[in-house]
Motif scaffolding. Structure first.
Motif, mmCIF file in Angstrom:
data_model
loop_
_atom_site.group_PDB
_atom_site.id
_atom_site.type_symbol
_atom_site.label_atom_id
_atom_site.label_comp_id
_atom_site.label_asym_id
_atom_site.label_seq_id
_atom_site.Cartn_x
_atom_site.Cartn_y
_atom_site.Cartn_z
ATOM 1 N N UNK A 156 0.742 9.305 18.869
ATOM 2 C CA UNK A 156 2.309 9.743 18.817
ATOM 3 C C UNK A 156 2.478 10.906 18.108
ATOM 4 N N UNK A 157 1.721 11.108 16.843
ATOM 5 C CA UNK A 157 1.845 12.117 15.877
ATOM 6 C C UNK A 157 1.509 13.368 16.583
ATOM 7 N N UNK B 233 -6.811 9.006 5.019
ATOM 8 C CA UNK B 233 -6.444 10.251 4.677
ATOM 9 C C UNK B 233 -5.513 11.028 5.660
ATOM 10 N N UNK B 234 -5.981 10.944 6.980
ATOM 11 C CA UNK B 234 -5.301 11.496 8.034
ATOM 12 C C UNK B 234 -3.729 11.119 8.169
ATOM 13 N N UNK C 20 2.857 12.483 5.149
ATOM 14 C CA UNK C 20 3.651 13.458 4.385
ATOM 15 C C UNK C 20 4.360 14.555 4.853
ATOM 16 N N UNK C 21 3.845 14.936 5.960
ATOM 17 C CA UNK C 21 4.312 16.117 6.580
ATOM 18 C C UNK C 21 5.297 15.543 7.843
ATOM 19 N N UNK D 147 0.201 5.396 1.634
ATOM 20 C CA UNK D 147 1.405 5.835 0.736
ATOM 21 C C UNK D 147 1.147 6.596 -0.129
ATOM 22 N N UNK D 148 -0.223 6.194 -0.798
ATOM 23 C CA UNK D 148 -0.804 7.117 -2.006
ATOM 24 C C UNK D 148 -0.893 8.467 -1.408
ATOM 25 N N UNK D 149 -1.800 8.485 -0.488
ATOM 26 C CA UNK D 149 -2.331 9.904 0.099
ATOM 27 C C UNK D 149 -0.954 10.695 0.327
ATOM 28 N N UNK D 150 0.054 9.932 0.967
ATOM 29 C CA UNK D 150 1.247 10.738 1.324
ATOM 30 C C UNK D 150 2.061 11.432 0.059
ATOM 31 N N UNK D 151 1.971 10.456 -0.933
ATOM 32 C CA UNK D 151 2.530 10.902 -2.070
ATOM 33 C C UNK D 151 1.852 12.016 -2.985
ATOM 34 N N UNK D 152 0.716 12.417 -2.497
ATOM 35 C CA UNK D 152 -0.011 13.380 -3.369
ATOM 36 C C UNK D 152 0.194 15.024 -2.866
#
Length: 106
Positions: A20-21, A73-74, A80-81, A101-106
């Motif tokens: 979907x992304x 990570x993906x 994030x994007x 969530x952590x990866x999205x926040x960095x």
């Protein structure tokens, strides 16, 4: 069980969110291409578009890595994007969601 271990149900959720992304990103790219082609006026514009598309293709190929060892990570980057939301990942184990969530926040 580690975050690199994905159950059958999680694999289905991950595949659906991933696809979907990718579809959303390609749809946005198509809109951008249509806008760019509407303003093509010179041969230089054509080459500029070619370079833009080549760069976007490389970026998308690097970003969308469907190896289970890379999905945290993906998904973090895609979140994030803005290409996926946490609700699209509902059903993944909480440890995976927290890492995403952590990866999205960095």
């Amino acid at each position: 069980m580690s975050v690199d271990s994905w159950s059958g149900g999680e694999k289905k959720i991950a595949r659906r969110a991933f696809d979907a992304a990718l579809e959303k990103e390609f749809a946005a790219l198509i809109v951008q291409i249509k806008e760019m082609t509407a303003t093509l006026a010179t041969p230089t514009d054509t080459w500029d578009m070619h370079h833009f598309l080549s760069g976007r293709l490389r970026e998308i190929e690097r970003k969308y890595d469907y190896r289970y060892s890379q999905l945290i990570v993906v998904f973090g980057r895609l979140m994030r994007e803005g290409w996926i939301t946490e609700s699209e990942l509902e059903g993944l184990k909480i440890d995976k969601i927290e890492m995403i969530r952590h990866v999205a926040s960095i």
